[in-house]
Scaffold this active site. Structure first.
Site, PDB file in Angstrom:
ATOM      1  N   CYS A 108      24.526  -5.384  34.400  1.00  0.00           N
ATOM      2  CA  CYS A 108      24.113  -5.734  35.687  1.00  0.00           C
ATOM      3  C   CYS A 108      23.167  -6.019  36.382  1.00  0.00           C
ATOM      4  O   CYS A 108      22.425  -6.740  37.752  1.00  0.00           O
ATOM      5  CB  CYS A 108      24.838  -5.392  36.611  1.00  0.00           C
ATOM      6  SG  CYS A 108      26.232  -5.409  36.411  1.00  0.00           S
ATOM      7  N   HIS A 139      22.248  -5.460  44.464  1.00  0.00           N
ATOM      8  CA  HIS A 139      23.239  -6.379  43.314  1.00  0.00           C
ATOM      9  C   HIS A 139      25.207  -6.005  44.109  1.00  0.00           C
ATOM     10  O   HIS A 139      24.931  -4.428  44.445  1.00  0.00           O
ATOM     11  CB  HIS A 139      23.389  -4.973  41.818  1.00  0.00           C
ATOM     12  CG  HIS A 139      24.947  -5.379  40.852  1.00  0.00           C
ATOM     13  ND1 HIS A 139      25.088  -6.794  40.701  1.00  0.00           N
ATOM     14  CD2 HIS A 139      25.049  -4.342  40.243  1.00  0.00           C
ATOM     15  CE1 HIS A 139      25.805  -6.422  40.062  1.00  0.00           C
ATOM     16  NE2 HIS A 139      25.978  -4.559  39.649  1.00  0.00           N
ATOM     17  N   ASN A 156      32.219  -7.974  41.880  1.00  0.00           N
ATOM     18  CA  ASN A 156      31.097  -7.792  40.889  1.00  0.00           C
ATOM     19  C   ASN A 156      30.402  -8.488  39.939  1.00  0.00           C
ATOM     20  O   ASN A 156      31.222  -8.673  39.069  1.00  0.00           O
ATOM     21  CB  ASN A 156      31.373  -6.163  40.745  1.00  0.00           C
ATOM     22  CG  ASN A 156      29.680  -5.836  39.811  1.00  0.00           C
ATOM     23  OD1 ASN A 156      28.824  -6.937  39.253  1.00  0.00           O
ATOM     24  ND2 ASN A 156      29.669  -4.616  38.831  1.00  0.00           N
TER      25      ASN A 156
END
Ligand code: COA
Length: 357
Positions: free
Chosen positions: A114, A254, A284
């Site tokens: 990520c 994020h 996500n």
């Protein structure tokens, strides 16, 4: 040599197929209430059969080039941050380079889960400021739906697909991407991983049978470390940029989990109204989450020229990092006429003309 690197183009692509929490209730033993209260996620986008990380990257990349009024053949570098590439190799960035017709561009992928977009951004900034390239198309893109075990409720409800892109250009202005900090802790790698498909556990009928090519995660451990690491990186990036938290107009974290985002803001004593959140609609999307959020923040008027922006991410590896930048925005449609001008410093004159510095 350019003084700075600025974002002059941005664009994103999200697959049209929406999967809601109610849809998931029909697949695994879960509930909208559980998912919403634990993560903040209400729905996510899922790539259709013909869509892959490269096809979504191309759509996002094209939108970013259009915004920057840059021709594909003038792009010098393409970096795709992704943990779900089309192939182990060739790099997804090469597929994007070919499809865009970016015939002069170097191309490679960056994999830091990520944190991949932030990592790619840091590389692009470094190469631009050092004079190695004048511009770079930096993309974060994922098709995590293909790495999910749709029978594992502890992971399949969390992730989604999409792509976001930014064009970064050299500038002689005094503002731009002002800091990038990156960290890693490989001792925690096994807490969030895809075990099979690489050189350690090559794909085999056994690995497939045991589901080793799916994402596995120790959610609680990830959660705890994510909050602390992101807050620490944010403070470091702010200090490196020579600003204070009070100077930050917008934090774009994020989008992993609303509780993680809230936890980071709380730890930093940062006002929640200055935190950009769109996890409820995308879940996500790993490397794609920050560039998609940049696009949506700009489109909804939350990013204006001169704003100081804090980007912060955490992901498998473990990896984490942060960046402070001053938002420049689109470059008002004036571009140096000749390749020679571009070689001299690209947007410097333009930036200085249009900005009250
Ligand atoms: N639906 C219903 N129940 C679920 C579920 C789901 N989708 N997923 C897990 N559960 C169950 C578990 O089986 C467990 O049940 P048990 O107690 O009977 O064993 C229970 O819910 C766990 O609940 P809880 O401890 O409250 O979960 P949590 O608060 O730790 O939240 C996560 C779980 C995954 C949402 C959370 O740990 C998290 O977000 N971690 C970070 C994940 C992440 O962001 N990863 C990417 C980082 S970039």
């Amino acid at each position: 040599m350019a003084k700075n690197a600025v974002i002059t183009g941005w664009g994103y692509y999200a697959p049209s197929r929406v999967m809601t929490n109610a849809d998931l209730e029909r697949i695994v033993d879960t509930s909208d209430e559980w998912i919403t209260s634990r993560t903040g996620i209400k729905e996510r986008r899922i790539a259709s059969d013909g869509e892959t990380t490269s096809t979504m990257s191309v759509r996002a990349g094209r939108a970013a080039l259009e915004k920057a009024k840059m021709r594909a053949q003038d792009v010098q570098l393409i970096i795709v941050g992704t943990a779900s590439p089309d192939y182990l190799f060739p790099a997804t960035a090469c597929l994007v380079q070919a499809e865009l017709g970016a015939t002069r561009a170097g191309a490679f992928d960056v994999e830091a889960a990520c944190t991949s977009f932030l990592s790619a951004l840091a590389i692009a900034r470094g190469m631009i400021v050092s004079g190695a390239v004048e511009n770079a198309l930096v993309i974060g893109a994922e098709t995590l739906s293909r790495l999910l075990n749709w029978k594992d409720r502890t992971t399949c409800v969390l992730f989604g697909d999409g792509a976001g892109a930014t064009l970064i250009e050299a500038s002689n202005a005094s503002v731009g991407i002002e800091s990038t900090v990156l960290h890693g802790d490989g001792t925690k790698g096994e807490l969030l991983m895809v075990p099979a498909g690489g050189s350690k556990i090559p794909a085999s009928s056994d690995s497939v049978e045991r589901g080793l090519h799916f994402i596995t995660m120790a959610g609680g451990e990830v959660f705890k470390l994510a909050v602390k690491s992101m807050a620490d990186a944010a403070e470091e990036a702010i200090a490196e940029a020579g600003v204070s938290l009070d100077d930050i107009n917008l934090m774009i974290p994020h989008q992993a989990n609303l509780r993680i985002i809230d936890g980071v803001a709380k730890r930093l004593h940062f006002p929640s109204e200055k935190v950009f959140v769109n996890i409820q609609r995308y879940g996500n999307t790993s490397a794609a989450s920050i560039p998609i959020a940049i696009c949506e923040a700009e489109a909804t008027g939350r990013l204006r020229r001169g704003d100081k922006v804090l980007l912060v991410a955490f992901g498998g590896g473990f990896t984490w990092g942060a960046s402070v930048l001053e938002w420049y925005g689109a470059h008002d449609g004036v571009r140096p006429a000749s390749p020679l001008d571009r070689a001299r410093g690209v947007l410097g004159d333009v930036v200085e003309r249009v900005r009250p510095l």
